[in-house]
Design a protein around this motif. Structure first.
Motif, PDB file in Angstrom:
ATOM      1  N   ILE A  63     -10.795   0.565  -3.970  1.00  0.00           N
ATOM      2  CA  ILE A  63     -11.821   0.932  -4.951  1.00  0.00           C
ATOM      3  C   ILE A  63     -12.894  -0.148  -5.042  1.00  0.00           C
ATOM      4  O   ILE A  63     -14.093   0.138  -5.097  1.00  0.00           O
ATOM      5  CB  ILE A  63     -11.173   1.179  -6.328  1.00  0.00           C
ATOM      6  CG1 ILE A  63     -10.309   2.450  -6.279  1.00  0.00           C
ATOM      7  CG2 ILE A  63     -12.230   1.293  -7.417  1.00  0.00           C
ATOM      8  CD1 ILE A  63      -9.482   2.673  -7.521  1.00  0.00           C
ATOM      9  N   GLU A  64     -12.467  -1.388  -5.043  1.00  0.00           N
ATOM     10  CA  GLU A  64     -13.423  -2.497  -5.095  1.00  0.00           C
ATOM     11  C   GLU A  64     -14.318  -2.498  -3.857  1.00  0.00           C
ATOM     12  O   GLU A  64     -15.533  -2.711  -3.943  1.00  0.00           O
ATOM     13  CB  GLU A  64     -12.664  -3.817  -5.199  1.00  0.00           C
ATOM     14  CG  GLU A  64     -13.581  -5.031  -5.350  1.00  0.00           C
ATOM     15  CD  GLU A  64     -12.799  -6.326  -5.477  1.00  0.00           C
ATOM     16  OE1 GLU A  64     -13.438  -7.384  -5.589  1.00  0.00           O
ATOM     17  OE2 GLU A  64     -11.547  -6.264  -5.453  1.00  0.00           O
ATOM     18  N   HIS A  65     -13.708  -2.224  -2.700  1.00  0.00           N
ATOM     19  CA  HIS A  65     -14.481  -2.159  -1.453  1.00  0.00           C
ATOM     20  C   HIS A  65     -15.489  -1.006  -1.494  1.00  0.00           C
ATOM     21  O   HIS A  65     -16.653  -1.163  -1.091  1.00  0.00           O
ATOM     22  CB  HIS A  65     -13.521  -1.986  -0.278  1.00  0.00           C
ATOM     23  CG  HIS A  65     -14.203  -1.912   1.056  1.00  0.00           C
ATOM     24  ND1 HIS A  65     -14.839  -2.993   1.631  1.00  0.00           N
ATOM     25  CD2 HIS A  65     -14.356  -0.873   1.928  1.00  0.00           C
ATOM     26  CE1 HIS A  65     -15.357  -2.628   2.791  1.00  0.00           C
ATOM     27  NE2 HIS A  65     -15.071  -1.351   2.995  1.00  0.00           N
ATOM     28  N   LEU A  66     -15.043   0.157  -2.003  1.00  0.00           N
ATOM     29  CA  LEU A  66     -15.947   1.304  -2.112  1.00  0.00           C
ATOM     30  C   LEU A  66     -17.084   1.027  -3.093  1.00  0.00           C
ATOM     31  O   LEU A  66     -18.235   1.413  -2.853  1.00  0.00           O
ATOM     32  CB  LEU A  66     -15.158   2.543  -2.553  1.00  0.00           C
ATOM     33  CG  LEU A  66     -14.188   3.133  -1.522  1.00  0.00           C
ATOM     34  CD1 LEU A  66     -13.370   4.254  -2.150  1.00  0.00           C
ATOM     35  CD2 LEU A  66     -14.936   3.654  -0.298  1.00  0.00           C
ATOM     36  N   ASN A  67     -16.767   0.370  -4.196  1.00  0.00           N
ATOM     37  CA  ASN A  67     -17.811   0.031  -5.172  1.00  0.00           C
ATOM     38  C   ASN A  67     -18.858  -0.896  -4.559  1.00  0.00           C
ATOM     39  O   ASN A  67     -20.067  -0.753  -4.811  1.00  0.00           O
ATOM     40  CB  ASN A  67     -17.188  -0.623  -6.405  1.00  0.00           C
ATOM     41  CG  ASN A  67     -16.433   0.381  -7.267  1.00  0.00           C
ATOM     42  OD1 ASN A  67     -16.740   1.571  -7.254  1.00  0.00           O
ATOM     43  ND2 ASN A  67     -15.443  -0.092  -8.007  1.00  0.00           N
ATOM     44  N   LYS A  68     -18.406  -1.833  -3.742  1.00  0.00           N
ATOM     45  CA  LYS A  68     -19.347  -2.727  -3.071  1.00  0.00           C
ATOM     46  C   LYS A  68     -20.235  -1.948  -2.102  1.00  0.00           C
ATOM     47  O   LYS A  68     -21.447  -2.187  -2.021  1.00  0.00           O
ATOM     48  CB  LYS A  68     -18.586  -3.824  -2.327  1.00  0.00           C
ATOM     49  CG  LYS A  68     -17.937  -4.848  -3.244  1.00  0.00           C
ATOM     50  CD  LYS A  68     -17.219  -5.927  -2.440  1.00  0.00           C
ATOM     51  CE  LYS A  68     -16.581  -6.959  -3.359  1.00  0.00           C
ATOM     52  NZ  LYS A  68     -15.863  -8.016  -2.595  1.00  0.00           N
ATOM     53  N   ASN A  69     -19.619  -0.999  -1.367  1.00  0.00           N
ATOM     54  CA  ASN A  69     -20.404  -0.184  -0.439  1.00  0.00           C
ATOM     55  C   ASN A  69     -21.423   0.681  -1.177  1.00  0.00           C
ATOM     56  O   ASN A  69     -22.567   0.839  -0.731  1.00  0.00           O
ATOM     57  CB  ASN A  69     -19.480   0.709   0.392  1.00  0.00           C
ATOM     58  CG  ASN A  69     -18.686  -0.077   1.416  1.00  0.00           C
ATOM     59  OD1 ASN A  69     -19.067  -1.189   1.789  1.00  0.00           O
ATOM     60  ND2 ASN A  69     -17.577   0.478   1.872  1.00  0.00           N
ATOM     61  N   GLU A  75     -28.740  -0.102  -3.263  1.00  0.00           N
ATOM     62  CA  GLU A  75     -29.790  -1.106  -3.057  1.00  0.00           C
ATOM     63  C   GLU A  75     -30.667  -0.736  -1.862  1.00  0.00           C
ATOM     64  O   GLU A  75     -31.893  -0.885  -1.904  1.00  0.00           O
ATOM     65  CB  GLU A  75     -29.141  -2.468  -2.838  1.00  0.00           C
ATOM     66  CG  GLU A  75     -30.136  -3.608  -2.675  1.00  0.00           C
ATOM     67  CD  GLU A  75     -29.450  -4.945  -2.464  1.00  0.00           C
ATOM     68  OE1 GLU A  75     -30.157  -5.935  -2.218  1.00  0.00           O
ATOM     69  OE2 GLU A  75     -28.203  -4.984  -2.537  1.00  0.00           O
ATOM     70  N   GLU A  76     -30.034  -0.222  -0.796  1.00  0.00           N
ATOM     71  CA  GLU A  76     -30.787   0.170   0.397  1.00  0.00           C
ATOM     72  C   GLU A  76     -31.704   1.352   0.104  1.00  0.00           C
ATOM     73  O   GLU A  76     -32.859   1.390   0.548  1.00  0.00           O
ATOM     74  CB  GLU A  76     -29.807   0.526   1.521  1.00  0.00           C
ATOM     75  CG  GLU A  76     -30.468   0.957   2.824  1.00  0.00           C
ATOM     76  CD  GLU A  76     -31.224  -0.168   3.496  1.00  0.00           C
ATOM     77  OE1 GLU A  76     -32.075   0.125   4.351  1.00  0.00           O
ATOM     78  OE2 GLU A  76     -30.969  -1.344   3.164  1.00  0.00           O
TER      79      GLU A  76
END
Length: 214
Positions: A63-69, A75-76
């Motif tokens: 979940i943390e990894h997905l939130n970062k993505n 942002e992009e």
């Protein structure tokens, strides 16, 4: 007989003592078995808890990894939208500047023609019709060359064929000498700008006369 009985009595007592002690052993065994089962169940439960905690930790990491993505993608997208907006503004500014400079260039050429008109009107030889005519013809050529240089071309009427895209019928006239519509006279010249219609030719159209029904 009494001695035999006496000899047997100790054995019998031992047998009786053994039989009396056996239930105690069975009872102790029965008490220990549930204790072992409970200990095994607790171990299994502890193992399952550890497995669940491990899975939960992995899910939290995912979940943390997905939130970062998601944050990176957001942002992009915002950056691309900002770039697109900046590009649109720059394009509008360049287009506005282009038309302003293009208009100033044309106006500069028209000022030269305006100067020649003023000279013709202020000429002391205005009573000389031939001189005045030559001055007007010169101005006409200058203006014609100016618009031709910008890609403007006159529409030529070929074979008197009426083209509704290039010609605009202003008046019509019937005739017995033709079988299909044709251009009889050009009343106002039409022009194209680099192949695109700028102004249609204003024409008089000749149409076949309708015969009365017998």
């Amino acid at each position: 007989m009494d001695e035999e009985n006496k000899i047997k009595q100790p054995g019998e007592q031992k047998g009786e003592q053994k039989s009396q002690s056996e239930p105690e052993i069975e009872y102790l065994t029965e008490v220990k078995k549930p204790h072992r089962k409970k200990s095994s169940t607790a171990a299994k439960s502890s193992q399952k808890i550890k497995e669940l905690e491990s899975k939960l930790q992995k899910k939290e990491e995912e979940i943390e990894h997905l939130n970062k993505n998601v944050a990176k993608l957001k942002e992009e997208v915002l950056r691309q939208l900002a770039d697109k907006e900046n590009l649109r503004k720059r394009y509008e500014k360049e287009k506005e500047d282009y038309f302003q400079f293009a208009l100033s260039d044309i106006l500069s050429d028209l000022l030269t023609i305006l100067d020649n008109f003023e000279r013709a009107l202020q000429s002391s030889n205005i009573d000389n019709q031939e001189s005045f005519k030559q001055g007007v013809e010169m101005i006409y050529r200058q203006l014609r060359d100016l618009i031709f240089k910008r890609g403007v071309e006159p529409i030529e009427i070929k074979d008197k064929k009426f083209d509704p895209y290039l010609h605009q019928a202003f008046v019509t006239e019937e005739s017995d000498e033709i079988d299909e519509m044709e251009v009889g006279e050009e009343l106002q010249k039409g022009y194209t700008l680099k192949g695109r219609l700028l102004r249609p030719s204003l024409v008089k159209v000749i149409v076949p006369r309708q015969k009365d029904a017998e």
